[in-house]
Design a protein around this motif. Structure first.
Motif, PDB file in Angstrom:
ATOM      1  N   VAL A 260       0.866  -1.178   0.000  1.00  0.00           N
ATOM      2  CA  VAL A 260       0.000   0.000   0.000  1.00  0.00           C
ATOM      3  C   VAL A 260       0.903   1.229   0.000  1.00  0.00           C
ATOM      4  N   VAL A 261       0.946   1.925  -1.116  1.00  0.00           N
ATOM      5  CA  VAL A 261       1.865   3.054  -1.233  1.00  0.00           C
ATOM      6  C   VAL A 261       1.307   4.281  -0.548  1.00  0.00           C
ATOM      7  N   THR A 262      -0.008   4.461  -0.624  1.00  0.00           N
ATOM      8  CA  THR A 262      -0.592   5.604   0.055  1.00  0.00           C
ATOM      9  C   THR A 262      -2.096   5.411   0.208  1.00  0.00           C
ATOM     10  N   VAL A 263      -2.667   6.125   1.141  1.00  0.00           N
ATOM     11  CA  VAL A 263      -4.120   6.149   1.315  1.00  0.00           C
ATOM     12  C   VAL A 263      -4.564   7.586   1.086  1.00  0.00           C
ATOM     13  N   LEU A 264      -5.541   7.774   0.208  1.00  0.00           N
ATOM     14  CA  LEU A 264      -5.967   9.122  -0.155  1.00  0.00           C
ATOM     15  C   LEU A 264      -7.390   9.383   0.313  1.00  0.00           C
ATOM     16  N   GLY A 265      -7.710  10.658   0.498  1.00  0.00           N
ATOM     17  CA  GLY A 265      -9.036  11.036   0.986  1.00  0.00           C
ATOM     18  C   GLY A 265      -9.646  12.140   0.135  1.00  0.00           C
ATOM     19  N   PRO A 266     -10.763  12.664   0.574  1.00  0.00           N
ATOM     20  CA  PRO A 266     -11.523  13.668  -0.170  1.00  0.00           C
ATOM     21  C   PRO A 266     -10.667  14.806  -0.717  1.00  0.00           C
ATOM     22  N   GLY A 267     -10.900  15.175  -1.970  1.00  0.00           N
ATOM     23  CA  GLY A 267     -10.188  16.283  -2.580  1.00  0.00           C
ATOM     24  C   GLY A 267      -8.930  15.872  -3.305  1.00  0.00           C
ATOM     25  N   GLN A 268      -8.467  14.644  -3.050  1.00  0.00           N
ATOM     26  CA  GLN A 268      -7.211  14.242  -3.679  1.00  0.00           C
ATOM     27  C   GLN A 268      -7.436  13.530  -5.009  1.00  0.00           C
ATOM     28  N   LEU A 269      -6.383  13.548  -5.816  1.00  0.00           N
ATOM     29  CA  LEU A 269      -6.471  13.016  -7.182  1.00  0.00           C
ATOM     30  C   LEU A 269      -5.967  11.586  -7.241  1.00  0.00           C
TER      31      LEU A 269
ATOM     32  N   LEU B 193       1.041  16.552  -7.085  1.00  0.00           N
ATOM     33  CA  LEU B 193       2.145  15.621  -7.337  1.00  0.00           C
ATOM     34  C   LEU B 193       3.262  15.847  -6.323  1.00  0.00           C
ATOM     35  N   ASN B 194       3.527  17.112  -6.038  1.00  0.00           N
ATOM     36  CA  ASN B 194       4.501  17.483  -5.025  1.00  0.00           C
ATOM     37  C   ASN B 194       4.217  16.815  -3.701  1.00  0.00           C
ATOM     38  N   ARG B 195       2.989  17.004  -3.250  1.00  0.00           N
ATOM     39  CA  ARG B 195       2.580  16.449  -1.964  1.00  0.00           C
ATOM     40  C   ARG B 195       2.866  14.959  -1.951  1.00  0.00           C
ATOM     41  N   ARG B 196       2.483  14.298  -3.017  1.00  0.00           N
ATOM     42  CA  ARG B 196       2.627  12.855  -3.089  1.00  0.00           C
ATOM     43  C   ARG B 196       4.085  12.439  -3.105  1.00  0.00           C
ATOM     44  N   LEU B 197       4.897  13.221  -3.826  1.00  0.00           N
ATOM     45  CA  LEU B 197       6.310  12.882  -3.919  1.00  0.00           C
ATOM     46  C   LEU B 197       6.995  13.055  -2.573  1.00  0.00           C
ATOM     47  N   ARG B 198       6.584  14.076  -1.851  1.00  0.00           N
ATOM     48  CA  ARG B 198       7.148  14.266  -0.520  1.00  0.00           C
ATOM     49  C   ARG B 198       6.786  13.103   0.392  1.00  0.00           C
ATOM     50  N   LEU B 199       5.532  12.698   0.364  1.00  0.00           N
ATOM     51  CA  LEU B 199       5.100  11.570   1.186  1.00  0.00           C
ATOM     52  C   LEU B 199       5.852  10.309   0.797  1.00  0.00           C
ATOM     53  N   CYS B 200       5.989  10.114  -0.502  1.00  0.00           N
ATOM     54  CA  CYS B 200       6.637   8.905  -1.010  1.00  0.00           C
ATOM     55  C   CYS B 200       8.106   8.877  -0.588  1.00  0.00           C
ATOM     56  N   THR B 201       8.744  10.026  -0.642  1.00  0.00           N
ATOM     57  CA  THR B 201      10.139  10.127  -0.223  1.00  0.00           C
ATOM     58  C   THR B 201      10.288   9.781   1.252  1.00  0.00           C
ATOM     59  N   GLU B 202       9.384  10.288   2.034  1.00  0.00           N
ATOM     60  CA  GLU B 202       9.428  10.016   3.465  1.00  0.00           C
ATOM     61  C   GLU B 202       9.206   8.534   3.737  1.00  0.00           C
ATOM     62  N   LEU B 203       8.339   7.924   2.934  1.00  0.00           N
ATOM     63  CA  LEU B 203       8.086   6.494   3.094  1.00  0.00           C
ATOM     64  C   LEU B 203       9.348   5.711   2.742  1.00  0.00           C
TER      65      LEU B 203
ATOM     66  N   GLY C  96      14.868  20.211  -7.417  1.00  0.00           N
ATOM     67  CA  GLY C  96      14.327  21.271  -6.582  1.00  0.00           C
ATOM     68  C   GLY C  96      12.950  21.734  -6.978  1.00  0.00           C
ATOM     69  N   GLU C  97      12.322  21.051  -7.955  1.00  0.00           N
ATOM     70  CA  GLU C  97      10.984  21.495  -8.393  1.00  0.00           C
ATOM     71  C   GLU C  97       9.995  21.470  -7.247  1.00  0.00           C
ATOM     72  N   MET C  98      10.102  20.425  -6.430  1.00  0.00           N
ATOM     73  CA  MET C  98       9.122  20.300  -5.360  1.00  0.00           C
ATOM     74  C   MET C  98       9.110  21.537  -4.496  1.00  0.00           C
ATOM     75  N   ALA C  99      10.262  21.854  -3.967  1.00  0.00           N
ATOM     76  CA  ALA C  99      10.355  22.991  -3.062  1.00  0.00           C
ATOM     77  C   ALA C  99       9.955  24.280  -3.772  1.00  0.00           C
ATOM     78  N   ILE C 100      10.365  24.411  -5.037  1.00  0.00           N
ATOM     79  CA  ILE C 100      10.053  25.637  -5.768  1.00  0.00           C
ATOM     80  C   ILE C 100       8.555  25.876  -5.838  1.00  0.00           C
ATOM     81  N   PHE C 101       7.819  24.833  -6.147  1.00  0.00           N
ATOM     82  CA  PHE C 101       6.396  25.046  -6.393  1.00  0.00           C
ATOM     83  C   PHE C 101       5.577  25.202  -5.127  1.00  0.00           C
ATOM     84  N   ASP C 102       5.893  24.441  -4.105  1.00  0.00           N
ATOM     85  CA  ASP C 102       5.057  24.623  -2.916  1.00  0.00           C
ATOM     86  C   ASP C 102       5.690  25.536  -1.875  1.00  0.00           C
ATOM     87  N   GLY C 103       6.907  25.990  -2.142  1.00  0.00           N
ATOM     88  CA  GLY C 103       7.499  27.008  -1.291  1.00  0.00           C
ATOM     89  C   GLY C 103       8.040  26.495   0.024  1.00  0.00           C
TER      90      GLY C 103
END
Lengths: 247, 247
Positions: free
Chosen positions: A87-96, A146-156, B98-105
DNA sequence: CGTTTGCTTGATACGTATCAAAGTTGGTGG
DNA sequence: CCACCAACTTTGATACGTATCAAGCAAACG
């Protein structure tokens, strides 16, 4: 684990769907549109309701639509050739869901499965591409998601690489709390209001059911969590965070 | 592991830099621009040359610029509070940093470190945001790059969750081959033309130096790989792929 | 040269997977 | 309402993979 699927008659369903589409107006993806642009865009949206434990699409399917969650929680699962899923991620309302495949045209890299009854709005791939060209602001919101997801994925990745199971599970519980946490019954703790099996927990943390169970039991015995009708209540978030090793 | 940094005099450097900016024209990010638009955009680009083992930025730094790799390979490293680092990905020419940081600040979520002398072109955050609004096609290319990264990251998650070290290292070697593979000396095998320490391999695969060494030694004894002046030559890619468990 | 940095090997301990078996729960149909 | 079935949970015994600690070696560097 199955939930009673809502049994609305078709005549009742239509207004519900229209409401779902309307609710999309406030979603990150569309909030930057003018009222006029929104009226154009909304014509391309289709609403669907899926019961729990339903596949939206399978890993390997050709990309057909972008999904936007209206209600419910949905897990993205990467299948392996050895039967052990992740399970790579769990998503909720508003997410793509499905943006990756939509934009580069390659097959979905994971399956999307509902964890509970879920309302979902879709845009056909072709329509989305047209809309993006007409309303470039949409793509900025896609980038942010995509940013949000990539950050989460990196942390995972980091967690899987250096943490042990105990820390990974503590982390997973805290993440789920952020996603779908509600005050526990009698105001004690925070309840993760999703029906998750130990198998789900194991697949989220790259371990086996047995190990997941052992760790969860230990957490329970230490007063960190509590089971309640198939849900998990986090009783001591401070200590869980300490266990997870700082956030 | 240090390489002789190129010692060009400032007067020689300028033309080199101009050339680097020109080379960006063919890069995915900019290829969709018209010649006219390109002439505008190129004015905002700045070229830099970094020696090996140099930090472009540190995890936690505020986002200041988008980096586009012209030459050389650069690793993205996520630091942990316990001193164990994780190499999340290795990037090469044409790719963005650095795209991630650039876009979401938000602050950079990882550090970027050159693995060899590298030429890099930057755009200041403010300038990039302006350009994106003027040339929306740029954002589509950013989406595609984020896609690519998210797919890789997902696959890494799967690998860390279910593969054992041997398979993870086989995978890592094959990925590095795709990124920077050249025909080996005397045409034998494919050489990964990056100077990587065993520590780097360990950090890419979530293991320790000792284990990485043991696995690499076994690979060498079995004729799968060979060491050559600090590089690794892949001698039997078919068998490595089988070991990695299908691609 | 001595010193640093990276590589290698061995012995041991620990965490987690694996295999096995029994207990629990919720839903279904008689 | 009870009996039953399937899915999920739990616990125990054992084996294996990998981390950890320790020590020696080789090559590059100043």
């Amino acid at each position: 684990m199955k939930k009673a699927a809502s049994s609305r008659s078709p005549s009742q369903l239509e207004p519900v769907k229209r409401e779902m589409v309307q609710a999309m107006r406030g979603t990150p993806l569309f909030r930057s549109l003018s009222d006029e642009d929104w009226r154009t865009v909304e014509q391309y949206l289709h609403a669907h309701i899926y019961p729990a434990d339903t596949y939206l699409f399978f890993q390997g399917d050709p990309p057909e639509a972008l999904y936007i969650i209206g209600s419910g929680r949905i897990k993205l699962v990467r299948h392996t050739n050895q039967g052990r899923d992740v399970v790579v991620t769990v998503l909720g309302p508003g997410q793509l869901i499905g943006e990756m495949a939509i934009f580069d045209g390659r097959p979905y890299s994971m399956s999307a499965i509902t964890l509970e009854e879920s309302g979902v709005v879709t845009i056909a791939r072709h329509d989305l591409m047209n809309l993006i060209h007409r309303y470039p602001l949409l793509s900025l919101e896609v980038i942010l998601e995509l940013n949000r997801r990539l950050r989460l994925c990196t942390e995972l990745v980091r967690s899987l690489a250096v943490d042990r199971v105990e820390q990974r599970i503590a982390r997973a519980l805290l993440r789920l709390k952020d996603l779908g946490g509600v005050p526990g019954p009698e105001g004690r703790g925070v309840m993760i209001d999703i029906h998750l099996t130990r198998q789900d927990i194991a697949e989220m943390t790259g371990t086996t059911v047995e190990t997941a169970i052992r760790v969860m039991s230990r957490f329970r015995k230490e007063g960190l969590i509590q089971n309640y009708k198939g849900r998990t209540i986090l009783l001591d978030i401070k200590r869980l965070e300490a266990l997870a090793g700082g956030r």
